[in-house]
Design an enzyme around this catalytic site. Structure first.
Site, mmCIF file in Angstrom:
data_model
loop_
_atom_site.group_PDB
_atom_site.id
_atom_site.type_symbol
_atom_site.label_atom_id
_atom_site.label_comp_id
_atom_site.label_asym_id
_atom_site.label_seq_id
_atom_site.Cartn_x
_atom_site.Cartn_y
_atom_site.Cartn_z
ATOM 1 N N CYS A 18 9.356 -18.388 24.814
ATOM 2 C CA CYS A 18 8.046 -18.477 25.836
ATOM 3 C C CYS A 18 7.795 -19.765 26.283
ATOM 4 O O CYS A 18 7.323 -20.692 25.491
ATOM 5 C CB CYS A 18 7.045 -17.891 24.754
ATOM 6 S SG CYS A 18 5.455 -17.729 25.728
ATOM 7 N N CYS A 40 3.992 -20.577 26.487
ATOM 8 C CA CYS A 40 3.426 -20.927 25.412
ATOM 9 C C CYS A 40 3.978 -22.318 24.992
ATOM 10 O O CYS A 40 3.425 -23.026 24.316
ATOM 11 C CB CYS A 40 3.846 -20.102 24.226
ATOM 12 S SG CYS A 40 3.878 -18.366 24.678
ATOM 13 N N ASP A 41 5.189 -22.611 25.269
ATOM 14 C CA ASP A 41 6.048 -23.846 24.577
ATOM 15 C C ASP A 41 6.331 -25.018 25.567
ATOM 16 O O ASP A 41 6.818 -26.120 25.188
ATOM 17 C CB ASP A 41 7.155 -23.275 23.760
ATOM 18 C CG ASP A 41 6.304 -22.713 22.457
ATOM 19 O OD1 ASP A 41 5.322 -22.843 22.037
ATOM 20 O OD2 ASP A 41 7.202 -21.744 22.088
HETATM 21 C C1 LIG Z 1 8.116 -17.811 19.368
HETATM 22 C C2 LIG Z 1 6.850 -17.196 20.176
HETATM 23 C C3 LIG Z 1 5.752 -18.204 20.455
HETATM 24 C C4 LIG Z 1 4.783 -17.688 21.118
HETATM 25 N N1 LIG Z 1 3.672 -18.779 21.294
HETATM 26 C C5 LIG Z 1 2.553 -18.135 21.848
HETATM 27 C C6 LIG Z 1 1.672 -19.348 22.030
HETATM 28 O O1 LIG Z 1 1.648 -20.316 21.700
HETATM 29 N N2 LIG Z 1 0.508 -18.606 22.744
HETATM 30 C C7 LIG Z 1 0.256 -17.618 23.137
HETATM 31 O O2 LIG Z 1 -0.757 -17.144 23.597
HETATM 32 N N3 LIG Z 1 1.291 -16.554 22.769
HETATM 33 C C8 LIG Z 1 2.279 -16.880 22.234
HETATM 34 N N4 LIG Z 1 3.560 -16.182 22.085
HETATM 35 C C9 LIG Z 1 3.435 -14.628 22.649
HETATM 36 C C10 LIG Z 1 2.383 -13.860 21.538
HETATM 37 O O3 LIG Z 1 2.823 -14.066 20.159
HETATM 38 C C11 LIG Z 1 2.239 -12.683 21.961
HETATM 39 O O4 LIG Z 1 1.847 -12.226 23.412
HETATM 40 C C12 LIG Z 1 1.359 -11.566 20.870
HETATM 41 O O5 LIG Z 1 1.414 -11.985 19.614
HETATM 42 C C13 LIG Z 1 1.231 -10.226 21.225
HETATM 43 O O6 LIG Z 1 0.280 -9.569 20.504
HETATM 44 P P1 LIG Z 1 0.430 -8.048 19.944
HETATM 45 O O7 LIG Z 1 -0.822 -8.143 19.296
HETATM 46 O O8 LIG Z 1 0.484 -7.413 21.246
HETATM 47 O O9 LIG Z 1 1.782 -7.770 19.385
HETATM 48 P P2 LIG Z 1 2.617 -8.687 18.422
HETATM 49 O O10 LIG Z 1 2.235 -10.104 17.912
HETATM 50 O O11 LIG Z 1 4.026 -8.462 18.647
HETATM 51 O O12 LIG Z 1 2.462 -7.664 16.835
HETATM 52 C C14 LIG Z 1 2.834 -6.455 16.617
HETATM 53 C C15 LIG Z 1 2.254 -5.851 15.580
HETATM 54 O O13 LIG Z 1 2.728 -4.469 15.351
HETATM 55 C C16 LIG Z 1 3.399 -4.163 14.049
HETATM 56 N N5 LIG Z 1 4.262 -3.030 14.292
HETATM 57 C C17 LIG Z 1 5.344 -2.794 15.054
HETATM 58 N N6 LIG Z 1 5.772 -1.536 15.058
HETATM 59 C C18 LIG Z 1 4.978 -1.034 14.240
HETATM 60 C C19 LIG Z 1 5.074 0.214 13.364
HETATM 61 N N7 LIG Z 1 5.851 1.062 13.759
HETATM 62 N N8 LIG Z 1 3.928 0.593 12.668
HETATM 63 C C20 LIG Z 1 2.921 -0.616 12.184
HETATM 64 N N9 LIG Z 1 3.107 -1.414 12.812
HETATM 65 C C21 LIG Z 1 3.863 -1.960 13.633
HETATM 66 C C22 LIG Z 1 4.139 -5.502 13.828
HETATM 67 O O14 LIG Z 1 4.304 -5.604 12.361
HETATM 68 C C23 LIG Z 1 3.287 -6.488 14.155
HETATM 69 O O15 LIG Z 1 2.204 -6.692 13.303
HETATM 70 C C24 LIG Z 1 4.406 -16.309 21.638
HETATM 71 C C25 LIG Z 1 5.540 -15.488 21.143
HETATM 72 C C26 LIG Z 1 6.690 -15.950 20.425
HETATM 73 C C27 LIG Z 1 7.708 -14.924 20.272
#
Ligand SMILES: Cc1cc2nc3c(=O)[nH]c(=O)nc-3n(C[C@H](O)[C@H](O)[C@H](O)COP(=O)(O)OP(=O)(O)OC[C@H]3O[C@@H](n4cnc5c(N)ncnc54)[C@H](O)[C@@H]3O)c2cc1C
Length: 318
Positions: A138, A141-142
């Site tokens: 990302c 992000c980084d």
């Molecule tokens: C390496 C990295 C660094 C990042 N750094 C930043 C940063 O510094 N700042 C920033 O704003 N964003 C950052 N991001 C982006 C950020 O992490 C995502 O935008 C954010 O986490 C998305 O949130 P979400 O809740 O949509 O999904 P996610 O964080 O992807 O969470 C998804 C959840 O759904 C669950 N899940 C999936 N399928 C199922 C299922 N079938 N049943 C039950 N549960 C399920 C998973 O276990 C998880 O808990 C980064 C991403 C990465 C990969």
């Protein structure tokens, strides 16, 4: 086979910023939400180190610690948080059915999908070793951590092109590694990359290894797949921009999604094509993919679930 059954008003699938924020709002609206965490409790941010762009943490915070705060806040208002994975759904009629771990069927008046997305990686052991220590998926992000430094980015699509130009504003030089002899990105994005003076494009180039000093990335070993010539490029950051896969396979056939699997919601809303089923966070956002935007749409989903239930209740009263 014995099937456990339970009915809830509001079922939240996923425990990233979107799911936990939906839980905070749903619990405070007295929807008594039940949240299933999936196999990555806390979501994508538990796989990174410093998060410096989430409002409310002036000194920054480690990703796993931030997600602990989210969890505690959701629990404080009464969300039931359970470890479990949604394995199938049946949205043919209300209440909606969601099967957890293939054994427990939950019927729910409203379902909030917050299953996020998974960044695609090259699959190199050294990439895993330095993830969060110079390797990132990302740039937004980084990128800031590599201000005035030399970095590399791998990818040839629109996202890679956009992230390369973003990095070029912060970093002294960006090495863009393209596997073939051409980009996949649109012509407009290609022009932006080609017109950016500090982006150096390496065509026909594949990454063999991320080189480091045991703590941080110091370079990458690449090979030209036409000439087989190998070289090491000195960089302190390595960005992988080869795409994301939304975690939405179980909703195929029920919910509208695009060709990659991103859930499609109504404009200015988290409402899917099925009444009472809402989608938020990275599972429905292929553009911004940030924790704060995921949290924002998680809030929207809970508010819309609450309004949907209130309207249903009103319908049954009159
Ligand atoms: C390496 C990295 C660094 C990042 N750094 C930043 C940063 O510094 N700042 C920033 O704003 N964003 C950052 N991001 C982006 C950020 O992490 C995502 O935008 C954010 O986490 C998305 O949130 P979400 O809740 O949509 O999904 P996610 O964080 O992807 O969470 C998804 C959840 O759904 C669950 N899940 C999936 N399928 C199922 C299922 N079938 N049943 C039950 N549960 C399920 C998973 O276990 C998880 O808990 C980064 C991403 C990465 C990969």
């Amino acid at each position: 086979m014995y099937q456990e059954k339970e009915h809830v008003q509001c079922l939240i699938i996923g425990s990233g910023p979107a799911g936990y924020t939906a839980a905070i709002y749903a619990a405070r609206a007295d929807l008594k939400p039940v949240l299933y965490t999936g196999i990555v409790p806390g979501g994508q941010l538990t796989q990174t180190t410093d998060v410096e762009n989430f409002p409310g943490y002036p000194e920054g915070i480690m990703g796993p610690a931030m997600m602990e705060d989210f969890r505690k806040q959701a629990e404080r208002f009464g969300t039931q948080i359970r470890f479990g994975y949604a394995t199938s759904v049946d949205f043919s009629q209300a209440p909606h059915k969601v099967v957890i771990d293939e054994i427990k069927t939950i019927t729910a008046d409203t379902v909030i999908i917050a299953t996020g997305a998974t960044a695609k990686w090259l699959g190199l052991p050294s990439e895993q070793k330095y993830n969060g220590f110079g390797v990132s998926a990302c740039a937004v992000c980084d990128g800031f951590f590599f201000k005035n430094q030399e970095v590399a980015i791998v990818g040839a699509g629109d996202t890679a092109a956009e992230e390369a130009t973003y990095l070029a504003k912060l970093c002294s030089k960006v090495h863009m590694l393209v596997r073939r002899d051409e980009f996949r990105a649109s012509k407009a994005m290609q022009r932006r990359v080609l017109n950016t003076a500090n982006i150096v494009i390496h065509y026909n180039t594949e990454t063999q290894e991320i080189v480091g000093d045991g703590l941080n990335v110091t370079g990458i070993r690449v090979v030209n797949n036409k000439t087989q010539e190998e070289k090491v490029i000195d960089v302190s950051g390595f960005f992988v921009a080869i795409g994301h896969k939304p975690n939405t396979d179980i909703f195929k056939g029920w919910l509208d999604m695009d060709e990659t699997g991103y859930l499609i919601t109504k404009s200015d809303s988290t409402q899917t094509n099925i009444e009472g089923v809402f989608a938020c966070g990275d599972a429905q956002d292929k553009i911004f993919r940030q924790a704060v935007t995921a949290a924002g749409t998680g809030c929207m989903a809970a508010l819309e679930a609450e309004r949907y239930l209130a309207a249903k209740e009103y319908e049954t009263v009159i």
